[in-house]
Structure formats: C-alpha cells, structure tokens
Design a protein around this motif. Structure first.
Motif, PDB file in Angstrom:
ATOM      1  N   GLY A  39      18.298   2.508  26.792  1.00 53.19           N
ATOM      2  CA  GLY A  39      18.574   3.437  27.886  1.00 53.19           C
ATOM      3  C   GLY A  39      19.274   4.692  27.384  1.00 53.19           C
ATOM      4  N   ASP A  40      20.450   4.969  27.947  1.00 52.33           N
ATOM      5  CA  ASP A  40      21.216   6.154  27.564  1.00 52.33           C
ATOM      6  C   ASP A  40      22.202   5.870  26.437  1.00 52.33           C
ATOM      7  OD1 ASP A  40      19.963   7.711  29.490  1.00 52.33           O
ATOM      8  OD2 ASP A  40      21.408   7.175  31.035  1.00 52.33           O
ATOM      9  N   GLU A  41      22.037   4.733  25.771  1.00 49.95           N
ATOM     10  CA  GLU A  41      22.957   4.365  24.696  1.00 49.95           C
ATOM     11  C   GLU A  41      22.235   4.214  23.364  1.00 49.95           C
ATOM     12  OE1 GLU A  41      26.600   1.744  26.416  1.00 49.95           O
ATOM     13  OE2 GLU A  41      24.664   0.729  26.363  1.00 49.95           O
ATOM     14  N   TRP A  42      22.956   4.508  22.308  1.00 46.77           N
ATOM     15  CA  TRP A  42      22.562   4.129  20.960  1.00 46.77           C
ATOM     16  C   TRP A  42      23.473   2.978  20.542  1.00 46.77           C
ATOM     17  CZ3 TRP A  42      22.737   9.719  18.582  1.00 46.77           C
ATOM     18  CH2 TRP A  42      21.613  10.439  19.025  1.00 46.77           C
ATOM     19  N   ILE A  43      22.911   2.003  19.891  1.00 48.26           N
ATOM     20  CA  ILE A  43      23.692   0.855  19.455  1.00 48.26           C
ATOM     21  C   ILE A  43      23.536   0.688  17.948  1.00 48.26           C
ATOM     22  CG2 ILE A  43      24.084  -1.632  19.683  1.00 48.26           C
ATOM     23  CD1 ILE A  43      22.755  -1.429  22.456  1.00 48.26           C
ATOM     24  N   ALA A  44      24.644   0.582  17.263  1.00 49.55           N
ATOM     25  CA  ALA A  44      24.637   0.326  15.821  1.00 49.55           C
ATOM     26  C   ALA A  44      25.108  -1.111  15.591  1.00 49.55           C
ATOM     27  CB  ALA A  44      25.555   1.301  15.097  1.00 49.55           C
ATOM     28  N   ARG A  45      24.279  -1.894  14.929  1.00 53.16           N
ATOM     29  CA  ARG A  45      24.659  -3.271  14.580  1.00 53.16           C
ATOM     30  C   ARG A  45      25.049  -3.301  13.106  1.00 53.16           C
ATOM     31  NH1 ARG A  45      22.382  -8.095  12.516  1.00 53.16           N
ATOM     32  NH2 ARG A  45      23.325  -9.962  13.457  1.00 53.16           N
ATOM     33  N   LEU A  46      26.300  -3.651  12.865  1.00 51.61           N
ATOM     34  CA  LEU A  46      26.836  -3.662  11.512  1.00 51.61           C
ATOM     35  C   LEU A  46      27.077  -5.100  11.074  1.00 51.61           C
ATOM     36  CD1 LEU A  46      27.816  -0.918  12.992  1.00 51.61           C
ATOM     37  CD2 LEU A  46      29.355  -0.708  11.049  1.00 51.61           C
ATOM     38  N   VAL A  47      26.600  -5.433   9.906  1.00 49.43           N
ATOM     39  CA  VAL A  47      26.841  -6.751   9.321  1.00 49.43           C
ATOM     40  C   VAL A  47      27.701  -6.551   8.076  1.00 49.43           C
ATOM     41  CG1 VAL A  47      25.802  -8.790   8.269  1.00 49.43           C
ATOM     42  CG2 VAL A  47      24.673  -7.665  10.203  1.00 49.43           C
ATOM     43  N   PRO A  48      28.882  -7.170   8.023  1.00 49.74           N
ATOM     44  CA  PRO A  48      29.783  -6.971   6.878  1.00 49.74           C
ATOM     45  C   PRO A  48      29.155  -7.420   5.561  1.00 49.74           C
ATOM     46  CG  PRO A  48      30.924  -8.015   8.707  1.00 49.74           C
ATOM     47  CD  PRO A  48      29.461  -8.050   9.038  1.00 49.74           C
ATOM     48  N   LYS A  49      29.458  -6.677   4.500  1.00 50.22           N
ATOM     49  CA  LYS A  49      28.989  -7.023   3.159  1.00 50.22           C
ATOM     50  C   LYS A  49      30.091  -7.662   2.316  1.00 50.22           C
ATOM     51  CE  LYS A  49      25.366  -3.503   2.579  1.00 50.22           C
ATOM     52  NZ  LYS A  49      24.928  -2.365   1.735  1.00 50.22           N
ATOM     53  N   LYS A  50      31.327  -7.215   2.526  1.00 51.72           N
ATOM     54  CA  LYS A  50      32.423  -7.686   1.685  1.00 51.72           C
ATOM     55  C   LYS A  50      32.928  -9.037   2.176  1.00 51.72           C
ATOM     56  CE  LYS A  50      33.729  -3.126   0.060  1.00 51.72           C
ATOM     57  NZ  LYS A  50      34.799  -2.132  -0.136  1.00 51.72           N
ATOM     58  N   LYS A  51      33.294  -9.887   1.238  1.00 45.55           N
ATOM     59  CA  LYS A  51      33.591 -11.273   1.571  1.00 45.55           C
ATOM     60  C   LYS A  51      34.749 -11.423   2.541  1.00 45.55           C
ATOM     61  CE  LYS A  51      36.528 -12.132  -2.510  1.00 45.55           C
ATOM     62  NZ  LYS A  51      36.713 -12.987  -3.712  1.00 45.55           N
ATOM     63  N   GLU A  52      35.748 -10.540   2.482  1.00 43.29           N
ATOM     64  CA  GLU A  52      36.896 -10.659   3.374  1.00 43.29           C
ATOM     65  C   GLU A  52      36.467 -10.517   4.827  1.00 43.29           C
ATOM     66  OE1 GLU A  52      36.745  -8.529   0.875  1.00 43.29           O
ATOM     67  OE2 GLU A  52      38.306  -9.088  -0.577  1.00 43.29           O
ATOM     68  N   MET A  53      35.594  -9.540   5.109  1.00 47.42           N
ATOM     69  CA  MET A  53      35.124  -9.330   6.475  1.00 47.42           C
ATOM     70  C   MET A  53      34.078 -10.361   6.862  1.00 47.42           C
ATOM     71  SD  MET A  53      34.936  -5.212   6.917  1.00 47.42           S
ATOM     72  CE  MET A  53      36.306  -4.178   6.386  1.00 47.42           C
ATOM     73  N   LYS A  54      33.225 -10.743   5.913  1.00 45.89           N
ATOM     74  CA  LYS A  54      32.206 -11.756   6.190  1.00 45.89           C
ATOM     75  C   LYS A  54      32.845 -13.081   6.588  1.00 45.89           C
ATOM     76  CE  LYS A  54      28.661 -12.061   3.440  1.00 45.89           C
ATOM     77  NZ  LYS A  54      27.852 -12.109   2.186  1.00 45.89           N
ATOM     78  N   ALA A  55      34.042 -13.337   6.062  1.00 39.19           N
ATOM     79  CA  ALA A  55      34.734 -14.582   6.388  1.00 39.19           C
ATOM     80  C   ALA A  55      35.220 -14.595   7.830  1.00 39.19           C
ATOM     81  CB  ALA A  55      35.915 -14.787   5.439  1.00 39.19           C
TER      82      ALA A  55
END
Length: 214
Positions: free
Chosen positions: A148-164
């Motif tokens: 619709g009137d939004e853009w959505i960015a889907r981010l998947v963490p790469k670094k292990k600290e955030m992936k955890a």
C-alpha cells in the motif's frame, strides 16, 4: 558490562511491532535500490527528530501484552535520547562516545570506545533512527517490500550477537516521507516487540540538556 545493558542496546538497535503483512509485494532489485536511495537521501536531511512512541511487547507464552510509552530525541551529531515515561521511567542516552543509562534505582555511564562490539551497536542504533541501517550490509541482509502506502524493509542479522537474539527485524516507512514510522522485532524465543513512532517533528531545535551525560 552486564547482560541487561547489552540486551538493552540490542533492543534499541532498530529503534525498535506485530502487524499483519497483508497484500505485500517483494521489490525487485532495481526497485529496492531506488527505495533505499530515497530513504538515505531523506535521512541525510534529518538533522534532528523528536517524537513520542508506544511500545507493545507480546510474550510467546502469554496472551497479555505489555504496553509502555515514552519520548525520543535524535541529533545527527551523534546524539540520541530514548526515554520511557510510562508505566516506568528509564532513560538511555548516546552522546558520541558515551552512553548514559538511568533507572529508578541507579545510573551508569559507559565509554563505548572500550568495546568494538558496543561501538558497532551504537552505530547501528543511530543509523536505524533514520533508516540508514539499510546500507549496513555488514550487519544485516536486507529485503524490501511494498505494501500500500508503506515500504517495508526486512532485516536479518548477520553477526552472531544479534542472531542469538533476533530472528528478524522489519522497518516500516511512510512512502511519501521516506521516514521510519514503525519497527517490528521478532526475537529468537518468539517474543515480539512493536514500536510505533508518533507525532514526529523533524529539524526543530532540541536543547543540549536532553543529551547531557550526568
């Protein structure tokens, strides 16, 4: 640094929602580049941002939701204040190389130069306020969607600290203003956090006292 402070850093990384995706179309590579370029151009014009926010946290093992409110102040010169005002008070400030955290019981000041990890986290946090984190390919893989009137960015963490901690993070942008309006975070354990940015004011004067490190 204690684990609770580390976790708070990560929770604010995306200036940091549970929503239905609805009719969502994945952007082509060319569309995604155009969207990210426009978001970065808009971010470059945001010298200050002030807004209210509402945060809703849904726990995977409970039906209840925890709702809290607060205010956020951002200055492009390396300053950020994230303050919960209800139902509890919690202040988190980044001022260049230092972080100040204050709860009802105590306060703590941290020099982030002592840790490469926290330097990176602080960088991501500051960039996420405006959406510049979409260009941080070392930290996340990014997919762009149109709804619709939004853009959505889907981010998947790469670094292990955030992936955890996180499965994924989604940033919702107002297509016309190309600014972040909402952030969704899904944690590894299934908990979900929603932050809605409200009453956003750009490029107004923000007094230095809001970023004071005590």
């Amino acid at each position: 640094m204690c684990k609770s402070i580390e976790r708070f850093f990560f929770v604010l990384v995306m200036l940091l929602t549970v929503t239905s995706l609805g009719a969502q179309t994945k952007a082509t590579a060319a569309q995604a580049k155009t969207m990210i370029d426009k978001i970065n151009a808009a971010a470059a014009k945001q010298h200050t941002i002030q807004c209210d926010f509402q945060q809703t946290k849904s726990l995977s093992f409970l039906n209840d939701k925890m709702v809290s409110q607060g205010v956020m102040y951002y200055d492009h010169r390396g300053k950020l204040r994230w303050e919960y005002t209800s139902p509890y008070r919690y202040v988190f400030i980044i001022n260049n190389n230092r972080v100040y955290i204050k709860t009802a019981k105590n306060s703590n000041t941290i020099d982030i130069r002592s840790s490469r990890l926290f330097q990176g986290i602080a960088r991501v946090m500051m960039n996420s306020v405006t959406g510049k984190s979409l260009s941080s390919t070392a930290d996340f893989s990014v997919e762009m969607f149109i709804q619709g009137d939004e853009w959505i960015a889907r981010l998947v963490p790469k670094k292990k600290e955030m992936k955890a901690m996180f499965q994924s993070i989604r940033l919702f942008f107002n297509k016309k203003r190309q600014m972040v309006s909402k952030v969704e975070m899904v944690e590894k354990n299934g908990d979900q956090t929603v932050i809605q940015l409200l009453h956003v004011k750009s490029n107004g004067k923000i007094e230095d006292r809001f970023f004071a490190i005590r």
